[in-house]
Design an enzyme around this catalytic site. Structure first.
Site, PDB file in Angstrom:
ATOM      1  N   SER A   7       0.829  -1.209   0.000  1.00  0.00           N
ATOM      2  CA  SER A   7       0.000   0.000   0.000  1.00  0.00           C
ATOM      3  C   SER A   7       0.862   1.257   0.000  1.00  0.00           C
ATOM      4  O   SER A   7       1.975   1.263   0.541  1.00  0.00           O
ATOM      5  CB  SER A   7      -0.894  -0.009   1.238  1.00  0.00           C
ATOM      6  OG  SER A   7      -1.897   0.966   1.142  1.00  0.00           O
ATOM      7  N   PRO A   8       0.377   2.342  -0.627  1.00  0.00           N
ATOM      8  CA  PRO A   8       1.118   3.605  -0.553  1.00  0.00           C
ATOM      9  C   PRO A   8       1.294   4.044   0.900  1.00  0.00           C
ATOM     10  O   PRO A   8       0.322   4.076   1.668  1.00  0.00           O
ATOM     11  CB  PRO A   8       0.223   4.582  -1.311  1.00  0.00           C
ATOM     12  CG  PRO A   8      -0.638   3.731  -2.188  1.00  0.00           C
ATOM     13  CD  PRO A   8      -0.849   2.466  -1.423  1.00  0.00           C
ATOM     14  N   GLN A  52       1.384   6.780  -7.119  1.00  0.00           N
ATOM     15  CA  GLN A  52       0.164   7.448  -6.666  1.00  0.00           C
ATOM     16  C   GLN A  52       0.397   8.949  -6.721  1.00  0.00           C
ATOM     17  O   GLN A  52       1.308   9.464  -6.073  1.00  0.00           O
ATOM     18  CB  GLN A  52      -0.193   7.025  -5.236  1.00  0.00           C
ATOM     19  CG  GLN A  52      -1.514   7.604  -4.744  1.00  0.00           C
ATOM     20  CD  GLN A  52      -1.757   7.341  -3.275  1.00  0.00           C
ATOM     21  OE1 GLN A  52      -1.094   7.933  -2.418  1.00  0.00           O
ATOM     22  NE2 GLN A  52      -2.692   6.448  -2.974  1.00  0.00           N
ATOM     23  N   TYR A  84      -7.156  14.900   1.110  1.00  0.00           N
ATOM     24  CA  TYR A  84      -6.294  15.721   0.275  1.00  0.00           C
ATOM     25  C   TYR A  84      -7.152  16.409  -0.786  1.00  0.00           C
ATOM     26  O   TYR A  84      -8.376  16.298  -0.777  1.00  0.00           O
ATOM     27  CB  TYR A  84      -5.157  14.875  -0.305  1.00  0.00           C
ATOM     28  CG  TYR A  84      -4.287  14.279   0.798  1.00  0.00           C
ATOM     29  CD1 TYR A  84      -3.662  15.111   1.730  1.00  0.00           C
ATOM     30  CD2 TYR A  84      -4.139  12.908   0.946  1.00  0.00           C
ATOM     31  CE1 TYR A  84      -2.888  14.582   2.769  1.00  0.00           C
ATOM     32  CE2 TYR A  84      -3.378  12.373   1.981  1.00  0.00           C
ATOM     33  CZ  TYR A  84      -2.757  13.217   2.890  1.00  0.00           C
ATOM     34  OH  TYR A  84      -2.013  12.702   3.925  1.00  0.00           O
ATOM     35  N   ARG A 125      -7.907   6.022  -5.598  1.00  0.00           N
ATOM     36  CA  ARG A 125      -8.155   5.699  -4.183  1.00  0.00           C
ATOM     37  C   ARG A 125      -9.201   6.663  -3.658  1.00  0.00           C
ATOM     38  O   ARG A 125      -9.088   7.876  -3.862  1.00  0.00           O
ATOM     39  CB  ARG A 125      -6.881   5.793  -3.341  1.00  0.00           C
ATOM     40  CG  ARG A 125      -7.159   5.625  -1.842  1.00  0.00           C
ATOM     41  CD  ARG A 125      -5.894   5.512  -1.002  1.00  0.00           C
ATOM     42  NE  ARG A 125      -5.393   4.147  -1.007  1.00  0.00           N
ATOM     43  CZ  ARG A 125      -4.645   3.612  -0.027  1.00  0.00           C
ATOM     44  NH1 ARG A 125      -4.320   4.336   1.022  1.00  0.00           N
ATOM     45  NH2 ARG A 125      -4.217   2.372  -0.103  1.00  0.00           N
ATOM     46  N   GLY A 137      -0.113  -2.182   4.318  1.00  0.00           N
ATOM     47  CA  GLY A 137       0.867  -1.144   4.561  1.00  0.00           C
ATOM     48  C   GLY A 137       1.808  -1.485   5.698  1.00  0.00           C
ATOM     49  O   GLY A 137       2.936  -1.947   5.492  1.00  0.00           O
ATOM     50  N   ARG A 138       1.353  -1.269   6.942  1.00  0.00           N
ATOM     51  CA  ARG A 138       2.221  -1.481   8.103  1.00  0.00           C
ATOM     52  C   ARG A 138       2.760  -2.900   8.168  1.00  0.00           C
ATOM     53  O   ARG A 138       3.860  -3.132   8.679  1.00  0.00           O
ATOM     54  CB  ARG A 138       1.455  -1.136   9.384  1.00  0.00           C
ATOM     55  CG  ARG A 138       1.146   0.346   9.524  1.00  0.00           C
ATOM     56  CD  ARG A 138       0.317   0.621  10.782  1.00  0.00           C
ATOM     57  NE  ARG A 138       0.081   2.032  10.972  1.00  0.00           N
ATOM     58  CZ  ARG A 138      -0.914   2.710  10.404  1.00  0.00           C
ATOM     59  NH1 ARG A 138      -1.757   2.084   9.592  1.00  0.00           N
ATOM     60  NH2 ARG A 138      -1.081   3.995  10.639  1.00  0.00           N
TER      61      ARG A 138
END
Length: 771
Positions: A406-407, A484, A565, A611, A708-709
């Site tokens: 994941s970004p 991305q 964003y 996304r 991600g993590r």
């Protein structure tokens, strides 16, 4: 102690019996508003784990219950003319009335006073008051300011019936009617009968012409509806009868309380919490509560410490159960979106709906069932393998497996330039076996950065830096790499994450912008409301960045329309309060993100994904239905994939964190939009095990999973997942010597299984009970 118990259901009676057994000096009195033989419903279900606790605590009660049990191991799913059986589930059920009789007899034998057909009086003066007075608890309502209950009424109607048709397994019958999908939950509870619950969404109930009759007295059943149900379910029931017992249509209510204690009062069972019947939890939870409360009362030196210990012990268990029950009830509320799934996938989906039963868990319970599902899933591929390792196509791009890195913003660039850190960070993830590796949000302008450490794609040196990363991935791994692109909008000009996430810079701030002049939080800058000309300039920046990404060799481009964003803030009504054609209705709020998408699509030939934040986790924000329409709008514009995230749009959000907590949003979008338009749907958010990835993909809740993590913890996570599932994946040649992990204390031989099961297999084997 003088103990008062309000409510003579299973939980209240069992607590009274246990407490008296542990200390015969207790004076215990139970008040029950109904008669001894009154009970609503038919069967109650217990897991082997709960039965083990009951056996240990009171063998007399357990032995009396054991003689009554109907046991089964199988779950049968009847759907579109097919039947799929999943075994190894190990449950037992019995008549609710017989359970109450057993507990009443036990209480009388122990010298406990029970008052039937009597409301509990003023209980002042008792040392302990146990409120086991059900979902409509008088005690909880009287002291609502302390208990702070929330009651959430759900969107399905159900009616609880019995039948003399004795099932040989837990049965799900899915009925595809002209009014919509209905489902029967059925299970045996004795040698003579079964529970038979019909459930459907409120909309289906209305279309089917059911009504809630007026004038029914307490205890009376809705005979008109029951007559129609006999006709509707004739193919299931045959010549068997359906019985009523205070049976009428109702909507399930989920009860939660901020605390279960008020002075010397404590809530138990449904008075404190409810969990949807589809995971068979109501009586089970109440009797487990009783076990814990009696034990804490016996072990602790005061009522206050005992009640605190009881809540501390039980609340995590109840919270976990309620989370699973919530997932299950929401699945049934949305069952219509799965109506056209292949029966194989539907069967796996329904069995794993609560997320407690998973792919690996089923592999231990019933390996043949999982093997048949793997074979079905592999029908269009070269070989049978775990679902996460089947290849997948996003637009024109084929990725070797369903795992995405994941970004993740790294905040480690200087002047927007990716450097050695980014090469090692992304290169290591690609070497780790993931099918697709995504960059962090790469900003389209200097003032579009979140922090001074964010990367960009608006200068030649940025393009060169990214080309170096892309070339490494392509030269050394089978992974694909995507970029991305995004603009920080009103969330820009902030500190690096570890210095204070979303906090403004102490010096060197740049001006931020957004659809409206609304700051992200009271400490953040108020953004400049963008003019139409400025919006056109930013759109051109996205186009220039996309062209640079193509030159750098990226395989996929994702447009960041999530997390508050710039493009995301146009979508949400909480952040977009414009009065021109770019604000107001959803169509207007979509206008600018779609314009940017179209402009990027015109210069980008490869696969293009977006996304989105499918909910703002805040009242007045994007709704579930709107998120589907947002996905539909992009699908109609030709998007190749939708990456379904949530939140981070407003600082006042209240997300419901938990394992795979964002997956239901991806699930709905995939089954309402993705399959219809041929759009890949990516699930993300607290997905941390390969078991979860396999479960989500095989059930059809997502096409791919982004982690991600998990990849920060283990960059070689996908390689390790393959090894632990005994699946041969191509390791990088320099790493190949580590592809098989020896057993502890040995240098050769088979590798240990490290993560076989999440909830545990049945601890006791039971032969299926048959009449």
């Amino acid at each position: 102690m003088r103990i008062a118990v309000a409510g003579g259901g299973a939980g209240g009676l069992y607590f009274a019996a246990l407490a008296k057994q542990l200390d015969p000096e207790h004076e215990i009195t139970v008040w029950e508003r109904n008669s001894p033989d009154d009970t609503f419903g038919f069967g109650v279900v217990f897991s082997d784990e709960t039965l083990g606790g009951i056996e240990h605590a009171d063998t007399a009660v357990f032995e009396a219950m054991r003689d009554e049990f109907a046991r089964w191991d199988d779950i049968d799913v009847h759907y579109r003319g097919t039947t799929f059986t999943s075994g190894g589930h190990g449950f037992a059920a019995m008549s609710r009335k017989r359970l109450l009789n057993i507990l009443q007899q036990r209480c009388r034998a122990l010298g406990i006073t029970i008052h039937f057909q009597t409301e509990a009086p003023d209980l002042t003066g008792y040392d302990l008051v146990v409120a086991a007075d059900g979902v409509n608890s008088t005690t909880r309502n009287t002291y609502a300011d302390t208990f702070q209950p929330t009651i959430e009424t759900r969107r399905c109607k159900y009616i609880w019936l019995g039948t003399d048709l004795v099932f040989d397994a837990f049965k799900f019958y899915v009925l595809d009617t002209p009014a919509g999908i209905m489902q029967v939950h059925g299970y045996p509870y004795s040698r003579d009968g079964s529970t038979f619950i019909l459930e459907m969404h409120d909309d289906v109930w209305e279309r089917a012409g059911f009504t809630a009759p007026t004038g029914l007295r307490p205890g009376e059943s809705d005979e008109v509806s029951i007559a129609r149900i006999r006709e509707l379910c004739a193919d299931i029931l045959g010549d068997h009868q359906v019985f009523a017992n205070n049976s009428k249509w109702t909507n399930f209510a989920t009860v939660r309380c901020a605390t279960w204690r008020h002075g010397n009062m404590v809530l138990l069972g449904d008075a404190a919490h409810t969990a949807h019947f589809s995971i068979g939890s109501g009586t089970k939870l109440a009797m487990e509560d009783a076990l814990a409360l009696a034990a804490c009362l016996h072990e602790k030196s005061s009522v206050d410490t005992a009640l605190a210990a009881y809540e501390a012990e039980r609340r995590p268990v109840v919270t976990s159960t309620q989370r699973a029950a919530q997932a299950s009830l929401e699945w049934f509320e949305n069952i219509g979106q799965y109506a056209d799934q292949d029966p194989h996938q539907f069967a796996f989906n329904i069995v794993t709906r609560s997320r407690r039963v998973t792919y690996d868990n089923l592999r231990l319970r019933d390996p043949e069932f999982v093997a048949s599902m793997d074979t079905w899933f592999a029908r269009d591929y070269e070989s049978v393998r775990p679902p996460m390792f089947q290849p997948f196509r996003i637009g024109s791009l084929e990725v070797p497996n369903r795992v995405i890195v994941s970004p993740m913003d790294m905040y480690s660039a200087v002047d927007g330039v990716p450097n050695d850190f980014h090469l090692v960070h992304l290169g290591s993830k690609a070497l780790g076996g993931a099918g697709l590796v995504m960059t962090e949000m790469v900003c389209v302008s200097e003032t579009g950065r979140i922090t001074p450490g964010c990367t960009g794609m608006y200068a030649p040196e940025h393009e060169a830096g990214w080309r170096r990363v892309v070339d490494f991935v392509h030269a050394n791994t089978p992974a694909k790499i995507g970029i991305q692109l995004g603009h920080s909008g009103r969330k820009g000009s902030t500190k690096l994450m570890w210095d204070g996430i979303d906090q403004p810079l102490p010096t060197g701030n740049w001006a931020v912008c957004g659809p409206s002049a609304l700051p992200y939080s009271p400490v953040n800058q108020t953004p400049r409301e963008l003019s139409v000309d400025e919006m056109a300039d930013i759109k051109a920046q996205f186009v220039a960045s996309a062209e640079a990404a193509a030159r750098a060799g990226f395989d996929l481009l994702e447009l960041h329309c999530a997390h508050g964003y710039l493009l995301s803030s146009f979508l949400s009504p909480l952040t977009n309060q414009r009065t021109d054609s770019y604000g107001g209705s959803l169509a207007n709020r979509l206008r600018y993100p779609l314009e940017v998408f179209d402009a990027v699509r015109a210069v980008w030939d490869g696969p293009l994904t977006v996304r989105i934040s499918a909910t703002d986790w805040c009242e007045g924000g994007i709704s579930d239905a709107e998120s589907v329409e947002i996905a539909r709008a992009f699908a109609e514009r030709g998007v190749d994939g939708v990456d379904v995230s949530t939140g981070q749009v407003v600082s006042t959000e209240k997300p419901a964190y938990g394992r795979s907590y964002q997956t239901p949003y991806a699930d709905r979008i995939r089954n309402e939009i993705g399959r219809k338009y041929g759009v890949a749907v990516i699930a993300v958010g607290a997905i941390s095990s390969y078991d979860d990835v396999n479960s989500l993909i095989l059930a059809g809740r997502a096409d791919l999973c982004a982690l991600g993590r998990t990849h920060l913890y283990d960059p070689q996570w996908t390689l390790h997942a393959a090894a632990e599932q005994d699946f041969a994946i191509a390791w990088p040649k320099p790493f190949a010597a580590g592809s098989r992990k020896p057993q502890s204390g040995r240098t050769d031989g088979p590798k240990p299984r490290l993560d076989l099961i999440r909830q545990g297999a049945p601890t006791t084997a039971h032969a299926r009970w048959r009449p």
